[in-house]
Design a protein around this motif. Structure first.
Motif, PDB file in Angstrom:
ATOM      1  N   ARG A  97       0.827  -1.204   0.000  1.00 56.93           N
ATOM      2  CA  ARG A  97       0.000   0.000   0.000  1.00 56.93           C
ATOM      3  C   ARG A  97       0.864   1.258   0.000  1.00 56.93           C
ATOM      4  O   ARG A  97       0.607   2.205  -0.737  1.00 56.93           O
ATOM      5  CB  ARG A  97      -0.938   0.014   1.215  1.00 56.93           C
ATOM      6  CG  ARG A  97      -2.369  -0.279   0.817  1.00 56.93           C
ATOM      7  CD  ARG A  97      -3.315  -0.151   1.979  1.00 56.93           C
ATOM      8  NE  ARG A  97      -3.538  -1.485   2.511  1.00 56.93           N
ATOM      9  CZ  ARG A  97      -3.249  -1.882   3.736  1.00 56.93           C
ATOM     10  NH1 ARG A  97      -2.768  -1.056   4.604  1.00 56.93           N
ATOM     11  NH2 ARG A  97      -3.460  -3.121   4.110  1.00 56.93           N
ATOM     12  N   ARG A  98       1.911   1.254   0.832  1.00 65.28           N
ATOM     13  CA  ARG A  98       2.817   2.410   0.868  1.00 65.28           C
ATOM     14  C   ARG A  98       3.486   2.611  -0.483  1.00 65.28           C
ATOM     15  O   ARG A  98       3.607   3.731  -0.964  1.00 65.28           O
ATOM     16  CB  ARG A  98       3.868   2.232   1.965  1.00 65.28           C
ATOM     17  CG  ARG A  98       3.375   2.543   3.356  1.00 65.28           C
ATOM     18  CD  ARG A  98       4.511   2.656   4.345  1.00 65.28           C
ATOM     19  NE  ARG A  98       5.368   1.493   4.421  1.00 65.28           N
ATOM     20  CZ  ARG A  98       5.164   0.442   5.221  1.00 65.28           C
ATOM     21  NH1 ARG A  98       4.126   0.415   6.003  1.00 65.28           N
ATOM     22  NH2 ARG A  98       6.005  -0.561   5.228  1.00 65.28           N
ATOM     23  N   ASN A  99       3.915   1.513  -1.108  1.00 67.95           N
ATOM     24  CA  ASN A  99       4.561   1.608  -2.423  1.00 67.95           C
ATOM     25  C   ASN A  99       3.589   2.122  -3.477  1.00 67.95           C
ATOM     26  O   ASN A  99       3.959   2.929  -4.319  1.00 67.95           O
ATOM     27  CB  ASN A  99       5.131   0.259  -2.855  1.00 67.95           C
ATOM     28  CG  ASN A  99       6.377  -0.105  -2.084  1.00 67.95           C
ATOM     29  OD1 ASN A  99       7.018   0.748  -1.482  1.00 67.95           O
ATOM     30  ND2 ASN A  99       6.722  -1.381  -2.094  1.00 67.95           N
ATOM     31  N   THR A 102       3.061   5.854  -3.157  1.00 63.67           N
ATOM     32  CA  THR A 102       4.197   6.714  -3.512  1.00 63.67           C
ATOM     33  C   THR A 102       4.596   6.587  -4.971  1.00 63.67           C
ATOM     34  O   THR A 102       5.319   7.436  -5.471  1.00 63.67           O
ATOM     35  CB  THR A 102       5.425   6.394  -2.630  1.00 63.67           C
ATOM     36  OG1 THR A 102       5.778   5.026  -2.809  1.00 63.67           O
ATOM     37  CG2 THR A 102       5.136   6.684  -1.168  1.00 63.67           C
ATOM     38  N   GLN A 103       4.140   5.555  -5.648  1.00 63.99           N
ATOM     39  CA  GLN A 103       4.530   5.353  -7.040  1.00 63.99           C
ATOM     40  C   GLN A 103       3.518   5.998  -7.984  1.00 63.99           C
ATOM     41  O   GLN A 103       2.315   5.988  -7.727  1.00 63.99           O
ATOM     42  CB  GLN A 103       4.610   3.865  -7.363  1.00 63.99           C
ATOM     43  CG  GLN A 103       5.763   3.157  -6.709  1.00 63.99           C
ATOM     44  CD  GLN A 103       5.764   1.674  -7.041  1.00 63.99           C
ATOM     45  OE1 GLN A 103       4.799   1.145  -7.553  1.00 63.99           O
ATOM     46  NE2 GLN A 103       6.855   1.006  -6.733  1.00 63.99           N
ATOM     47  N   GLN A 104       4.012   6.523  -9.066  1.00 68.98           N
ATOM     48  CA  GLN A 104       3.138   7.036 -10.104  1.00 68.98           C
ATOM     49  C   GLN A 104       2.521   5.836 -10.815  1.00 68.98           C
ATOM     50  O   GLN A 104       3.222   4.893 -11.157  1.00 68.98           O
ATOM     51  CB  GLN A 104       3.934   7.872 -11.102  1.00 68.98           C
ATOM     52  CG  GLN A 104       3.077   8.454 -12.185  1.00 68.98           C
ATOM     53  CD  GLN A 104       3.886   9.365 -13.095  1.00 68.98           C
ATOM     54  OE1 GLN A 104       5.050   9.627 -12.818  1.00 68.98           O
ATOM     55  NE2 GLN A 104       3.283   9.811 -14.162  1.00 68.98           N
ATOM     56  N   PRO A 105       1.204   5.871 -11.025  1.00 67.64           N
ATOM     57  CA  PRO A 105       0.575   4.718 -11.674  1.00 67.64           C
ATOM     58  C   PRO A 105       1.056   4.575 -13.111  1.00 67.64           C
ATOM     59  O   PRO A 105       1.312   5.565 -13.789  1.00 67.64           O
ATOM     60  CB  PRO A 105      -0.921   5.038 -11.618  1.00 67.64           C
ATOM     61  CG  PRO A 105      -1.015   6.481 -11.324  1.00 67.64           C
ATOM     62  CD  PRO A 105       0.258   6.902 -10.679  1.00 67.64           C
ATOM     63  N   SER A 106       1.151   3.339 -13.556  1.00 73.01           N
ATOM     64  CA  SER A 106       1.586   3.091 -14.924  1.00 73.01           C
ATOM     65  C   SER A 106       0.446   3.430 -15.887  1.00 73.01           C
ATOM     66  O   SER A 106      -0.720   3.502 -15.504  1.00 73.01           O
ATOM     67  CB  SER A 106       1.987   1.625 -15.100  1.00 73.01           C
ATOM     68  OG  SER A 106       0.837   0.797 -14.994  1.00 73.01           O
TER      69      SER A 106
END
Length: 147
Positions: A97-99, A102-106
């Motif tokens: 969930r944290r990742n 913080t990550q931009q969705p593909s």
């Protein structure tokens, strides 16, 4: 020979039990300090010596012993392992969930998310209009054509 010389020639004791064991089954065994075996703590409490040869840190024979000879301890072990596994699962879900946060969705994930609509619905029509505008198309009686 002096005492000093014998200290250096003594062979160090080889331990089989890991310092930080992953498996909870190790809680029921102590190292025999011979470099090959472990002893069952539960059997030792009743005056019985039960040795198991350990190869490459494998715990199968230890687990089988606890399961077949010490039923209540086996139940405790399984309970501890279930709790540990549940904790690991929660931790892994929280990390994911944290990742994800913080990550931009593909592009693929966003496209999939945007296409989960009724193909005949108003949302789809809105997406179609936006896509056509994005591609530079203009509306002409009853349909669209390229610019």
């Amino acid at each position: 020979t002096s005492t000093r010389d014998t200290c250096y020639t003594m062979n160090p004791v080889k331990k089989v039990k890991p310092k930080n064991p992953k498996s909870k089954v190790w809680n029921y065994f102590n190292d025999a300090l011979d470099g090959e075996h472990v002893l069952c703590n539960i059997c030792a409490e009743i005056g019985k010596e039960t040795k198991y040869k350990i190869k490459d840190g494998e715990t199968t024979s230890l687990r089988n012993h606890v399961q077949n000879i010490h039923g209540p301890e086996w139940a405790d072990l399984k309970s501890q392992e279930k709790m540990r596994d549940a904790d690991k699962l929660k931790e892994n879900k929280a990390k994911r969930r944290r990742n994800e946060d913080t990550q931009q969705p593909s592009v693929q994930k966003m496209f999939h998310k945007l296409t989960l609509v009724d193909p005949q619905g108003a949302v789809q029509k809105k997406y179609d209009r936006f896509l056509l505008e994005l591609l530079g198309c203009r509306k002409q009686r009853g349909g669209y054509y390229g610019s």
